[in-house]
Design an enzyme around this catalytic site. Structure first.
Site, PDB file in Angstrom:
ATOM      1  N   GLU A 135       0.900  -1.455   0.113  1.00 17.57           N
ATOM      2  CA  GLU A 135       0.076  -0.161   0.124  1.00 17.57           C
ATOM      3  C   GLU A 135       0.831   1.074   0.056  1.00 17.57           C
ATOM      4  OE1 GLU A 135      -3.548   0.120   2.437  1.00 17.57           O
ATOM      5  OE2 GLU A 135      -3.966  -2.013   2.177  1.00 17.57           O
ATOM      6  N   LYS A 162       3.015   3.107   7.358  1.00 17.23           N
ATOM      7  CA  LYS A 162       4.125   2.164   7.026  1.00 17.23           C
ATOM      8  C   LYS A 162       5.137   2.623   5.909  1.00 17.23           C
ATOM      9  CE  LYS A 162       3.518  -1.573   7.758  1.00 17.23           C
ATOM     10  NZ  LYS A 162       4.374  -2.314   8.703  1.00 17.23           N
TER      11      LYS A 162
HETATM   12  P1  NAD Z   1      -2.221  -7.843  12.916  1.00 17.19           P
HETATM   13  O1  NAD Z   1      -3.179  -6.597  13.231  1.00 17.19           O
HETATM   14  O2  NAD Z   1      -2.875  -9.057  12.704  1.00 17.19           O
HETATM   15  O3  NAD Z   1      -1.164  -8.001  14.179  1.00 17.19           O
HETATM   16  C1  NAD Z   1      -0.645  -6.903  14.480  1.00 17.19           C
HETATM   17  C2  NAD Z   1       0.166  -7.548  15.834  1.00 17.19           C
HETATM   18  O4  NAD Z   1       1.201  -6.616  16.065  1.00 17.19           O
HETATM   19  C3  NAD Z   1      -0.610  -7.755  17.092  1.00 17.19           C
HETATM   20  O5  NAD Z   1      -0.391  -9.191  17.726  1.00 17.19           O
HETATM   21  C4  NAD Z   1      -0.679  -6.841  18.036  1.00 17.19           C
HETATM   22  O6  NAD Z   1      -0.773  -7.064  19.337  1.00 17.19           O
HETATM   23  C5  NAD Z   1       0.951  -6.236  17.722  1.00 17.19           C
HETATM   24  N1  NAD Z   1       1.013  -4.766  17.985  1.00 17.19           N
HETATM   25  C6  NAD Z   1       0.424  -3.564  17.431  1.00 17.19           C
HETATM   26  N2  NAD Z   1       0.843  -2.783  18.142  1.00 17.19           N
HETATM   27  C7  NAD Z   1       2.031  -2.732  18.797  1.00 17.19           C
HETATM   28  C8  NAD Z   1       2.941  -2.507  19.780  1.00 17.19           C
HETATM   29  N3  NAD Z   1       2.736  -1.021  19.710  1.00 17.19           N
HETATM   30  N4  NAD Z   1       3.956  -3.163  20.286  1.00 17.19           N
HETATM   31  C9  NAD Z   1       3.944  -4.328  20.169  1.00 17.19           C
HETATM   32  N5  NAD Z   1       2.968  -5.121  19.409  1.00 17.19           N
HETATM   33  C10 NAD Z   1       2.025  -4.539  18.809  1.00 17.19           C
HETATM   34  O7  NAD Z   1      -1.220  -7.386  11.512  1.00 17.19           O
HETATM   35  P2  NAD Z   1      -1.064  -8.472  10.465  1.00 17.19           P
HETATM   36  O8  NAD Z   1      -2.229  -8.403   9.329  1.00 17.19           O
HETATM   37  O9  NAD Z   1      -0.641  -9.654  10.886  1.00 17.19           O
HETATM   38  O10 NAD Z   1       0.308  -7.608   9.945  1.00 17.19           O
HETATM   39  C11 NAD Z   1       1.611  -7.731  10.356  1.00 17.19           C
HETATM   40  C12 NAD Z   1       2.604  -6.720   9.631  1.00 17.19           C
HETATM   41  O11 NAD Z   1       2.369  -7.154   8.236  1.00 17.19           O
HETATM   42  C13 NAD Z   1       2.132  -5.519   9.766  1.00 17.19           C
HETATM   43  O12 NAD Z   1       3.368  -4.576   9.736  1.00 17.19           O
HETATM   44  C14 NAD Z   1       1.597  -5.082   8.438  1.00 17.19           C
HETATM   45  O13 NAD Z   1       1.643  -3.810   8.276  1.00 17.19           O
HETATM   46  C15 NAD Z   1       2.176  -5.950   7.264  1.00 17.19           C
HETATM   47  N6  NAD Z   1       1.320  -6.405   6.315  1.00 17.19           N
HETATM   48  C16 NAD Z   1       0.016  -6.948   6.445  1.00 17.19           C
HETATM   49  C17 NAD Z   1      -0.576  -7.391   5.509  1.00 17.19           C
HETATM   50  C18 NAD Z   1      -1.815  -8.157   5.489  1.00 17.19           C
HETATM   51  O14 NAD Z   1      -2.779  -8.246   4.450  1.00 17.19           O
HETATM   52  N7  NAD Z   1      -2.300  -8.226   6.650  1.00 17.19           N
HETATM   53  C19 NAD Z   1      -0.004  -7.374   4.174  1.00 17.19           C
HETATM   54  C20 NAD Z   1       1.264  -6.902   3.913  1.00 17.19           C
HETATM   55  C21 NAD Z   1       1.953  -6.346   4.999  1.00 17.19           C
HETATM   56  O1  DAU Z   2      -2.128  -4.756   0.492  1.00 11.02           O
HETATM   57  C1  DAU Z   2      -1.642  -5.054   1.851  1.00 11.02           C
HETATM   58  C2  DAU Z   2      -2.704  -4.350   2.939  1.00 11.02           C
HETATM   59  O2  DAU Z   2      -3.831  -5.424   3.078  1.00 11.02           O
HETATM   60  C3  DAU Z   2      -2.067  -4.683   4.189  1.00 11.02           C
HETATM   61  O3  DAU Z   2      -1.039  -3.658   4.376  1.00 11.02           O
HETATM   62  C4  DAU Z   2      -3.068  -4.314   5.341  1.00 11.02           C
HETATM   63  O4  DAU Z   2      -2.486  -4.386   6.602  1.00 11.02           O
HETATM   64  C5  DAU Z   2      -4.411  -5.311   5.229  1.00 11.02           C
HETATM   65  O5  DAU Z   2      -5.329  -4.868   6.155  1.00 11.02           O
HETATM   66  C6  DAU Z   2      -4.888  -5.233   3.549  1.00 11.02           C
HETATM   67  O6  DAU Z   2      -5.438  -3.833   3.491  1.00 11.02           O
HETATM   68  P1  DAU Z   2      -6.870  -3.749   2.824  1.00 11.02           P
HETATM   69  O7  DAU Z   2      -7.469  -2.312   3.043  1.00 11.02           O
HETATM   70  O8  DAU Z   2      -6.709  -3.879   1.054  1.00 11.02           O
HETATM   71  O9  DAU Z   2      -7.773  -4.848   3.362  1.00 11.02           O
HETATM   72  P2  DAU Z   2      -9.107  -5.073   3.808  1.00 11.02           P
HETATM   73  O10 DAU Z   2      -9.279  -6.446   4.159  1.00 11.02           O
HETATM   74  O11 DAU Z   2      -9.454  -4.157   4.814  1.00 11.02           O
HETATM   75  O12 DAU Z   2     -10.045  -4.706   2.478  1.00 11.02           O
HETATM   76  C7  DAU Z   2      -9.635  -5.257   1.333  1.00 11.02           C
HETATM   77  C8  DAU Z   2     -10.533  -4.697   0.269  1.00 11.02           C
HETATM   78  O13 DAU Z   2     -11.991  -5.281   0.515  1.00 11.02           O
HETATM   79  C9  DAU Z   2     -10.840  -3.161   0.090  1.00 11.02           C
HETATM   80  O14 DAU Z   2     -10.882  -2.953  -1.397  1.00 11.02           O
HETATM   81  C10 DAU Z   2     -12.006  -2.872   0.940  1.00 11.02           C
HETATM   82  C11 DAU Z   2     -12.730  -3.742   0.749  1.00 11.02           C
HETATM   83  N1  DAU Z   2     -13.658  -4.236   1.806  1.00 11.02           N
HETATM   84  C12 DAU Z   2     -13.223  -4.522   3.158  1.00 11.02           C
HETATM   85  C13 DAU Z   2     -14.029  -4.791   4.292  1.00 11.02           C
HETATM   86  C14 DAU Z   2     -13.570  -4.903   5.424  1.00 11.02           C
HETATM   87  C15 DAU Z   2     -15.022  -4.272   1.480  1.00 11.02           C
HETATM   88  O15 DAU Z   2     -15.524  -4.088   0.366  1.00 11.02           O
HETATM   89  N2  DAU Z   2     -15.985  -4.644   2.516  1.00 11.02           N
HETATM   90  C16 DAU Z   2     -15.456  -4.982   3.992  1.00 11.02           C
HETATM   91  O16 DAU Z   2     -16.246  -5.047   4.745  1.00 11.02           O
END
Ligand code: NAD
Ligand code: DAU
Length: 355
Positions: A135, A162
């Site tokens: 993102e 980020k």
């Molecule tokens: P998540 O929200 O599921 O988990 C985040 C974790 O970080 C939790 O366990 C929370 O307790 C911990 N945390 C939050 N604030 C904290 C703090 N101040 N100190 C210590 N711990 C803390 O997130 P996720 O989806 O597992 O994402 C993990 C990483 O990967 C993030 O850096 C996110 O930006 C990145 N990322 C996520 C996605 C995705 O699709 N979920 C994609 C690309 C990158």
């Molecule tokens: O691209 C990587 C990112 O993907 C990570 O860095 C983020 O941590 C992770 O949350 C995710 O971000 P998005 O905003 O893409 O994910 P989210 O699941 O919130 O939404 C996915 C898509 O679906 C987005 O276009 C918004 C849409 N959406 C989301 C929700 C929660 C809906 O249409 N309805 C919903 O209820």
């Protein structure tokens, strides 16, 4: 040997910890504040493994972070702790600046000082792996892919925080010689994802026969990657990634949100032939769009394929079926979340913006 994983109680961090416990003989220190998104139950059997050490610490707390580093003497830090949900960053950006920017700064300063205390060989081997998102690159039009050379152009408070953290990591490498590597990944899905993100929202609402909220027209595109594939890529980059480099990680699985919703519904129809909510697709409902909603993300993951030989193992179809099955078979995991403070309510329209 010891590796510190920050955010190891979260969705992706717990997959990384499970993998490291399973595939290595190392001690894994899980440094996590346990925010609403942290859940030690996501660790499964790894939680009680003697090589798993949990430290409940806020990454913004310099003294506590320094104490963990001094106590455990890691050879590497994999930094995943973050506020991760875009909708939450719209209603309350302050926590995102605090954890993602100030927290990463704190960790970098602590890592830098800790590394100076190491003997020459250990100092040479130490590495800091910063886990980030696609993102940061902003949004794509109908064609093209994000490469490691794409200019940063974040559009949400989450992605801006980020992007800031990525820049700090780069600067600490260039200026202070901290051996760092950065990964930027696309949307993950799979077991243990907190039920605020699109795919678990769809599954859990459909199970209850509630409307499935699709923002705008449902035409926004995300590039979906199964979380275990991401965890494998992260471990590979942590071990073999070139210092100072960035690696994009993606699933090569672009889908419009409406396609994702229909696919989840079709799997539920198939797995739950007696459900009163069939066809689940009839629950799909278009709702107000997300402010600043990025149109399309898509990753060019050829660098990590070329240099490190990584490619995703799951197709979107196989990974999504596994994911839906996991939520059906692990009701305890999400029912405990839903019975707490968190309710699957719509947020992220900017109505509570204060911090
Ligand atoms: P998540 O929200 O599921 O988990 C985040 C974790 O970080 C939790 O366990 C929370 O307790 C911990 N945390 C939050 N604030 C904290 C703090 N101040 N100190 C210590 N711990 C803390 O997130 P996720 O989806 O597992 O994402 C993990 C990483 O990967 C993030 O850096 C996110 O930006 C990145 N990322 C996520 C996605 C995705 O699709 N979920 C994609 C690309 C990158
Ligand atoms: O691209 C990587 C990112 O993907 C990570 O860095 C983020 O941590 C992770 O949350 C995710 O971000 P998005 O905003 O893409 O994910 P989210 O699941 O919130 O939404 C996915 C898509 O679906 C987005 O276009 C918004 C849409 N959406 C989301 C929700 C929660 C809906 O249409 N309805 C919903 O209820």
């Amino acid at each position: 040997m010891t590796i510190i994983v920050t955010g190891g109680a979260g969705f992706i961090g717990s997959a990384v910890v499970r993998r490291l416990i399973r595939e290595t003989g190392e001690t894994i220190v899980n440094l996590d504040k346990l925010t609403y998104a942290g859940n030690l139950e996501s660790l499964g059997a790894a939680r009680d493994n003697p090589r798993h050490v949990f430290e409940q610490v806020d990454i913004c707390d310099m003294a506590a972070v320094q104490a963990v580093l001094a106590r455990h003497k890691p050879r590497a830090i994999m930094h995943l702790a973050a506020e991760s949900h875009v909708d939450r960053s719209i209603d309350g950006p302050g926590e995102f600046i605090q954890t993602n920017v100030v927290g990463t700064f704190t960790l970098l300063q602590a890592a830098r000082a800790y590394r100076e205390t190491l003997a020459a060989e250990a100092r040479g081997q130490f590495r800091f792996h910063h886990v980030s998102t696609d993102e940061v690159y902003g949004t794509l039009g109908e064609t093209g892919l994000f490469t490691e050379e794409t200019a940063y152009s974040p559009n949400s408070p989450y992605s801006a925080s980020k992007a800031s953290s990525d820049h700090l990591v780069r600067a600490w490498g260039e200026t202070f010689g901290l051996p760092a590597v950065v990964t930027n990944c696309s949307n993950n899905y799979g077991p243990c994802q907190f039920p605020e993100k699109l795919i678990p929202v769809l599954i859990l609402k459909a199970l209850k026969g509630e409307k499935l909220p699709i923002y705008g027209k449902g035409e926004n595109v995300r590039d979906w990657l199964y979380v275990e594939d991401h965890a494998e890529a992260l471990c590979l980059v942590m071990e073999q990634g070139r210092i100072g480099e960035t690696y994009n990680i993606g699933g090569n699985a672009e889908r419009q949100n409406i396609q994702v919703a229909r696919a989840v519904c079709a799997i539920l129809d198939d797995l739950l032939p007696n459900s009163p909510h069939r066809p689940h697709e009839s629950l799909i409902s278009f709702v107000a769009d997300r402010p600043g909603h990025d149109a399309r993300y898509a990753i060019d993951a050829s660098k990590i394929a070329r240099e490190l030989g990584w490619k995703p193992r799951e197709s979107f179809e196989s990974g999504l079926r596994k994911t839906v099955s996991w939520y059906l078979e692990n009701r305890d995991w999400w029912q405990r979340i839903l019975s707490g403070d968190y309710r699957v309510e719509r947020i992220g329209l900017g109505k509570e913006a204060s911090r």
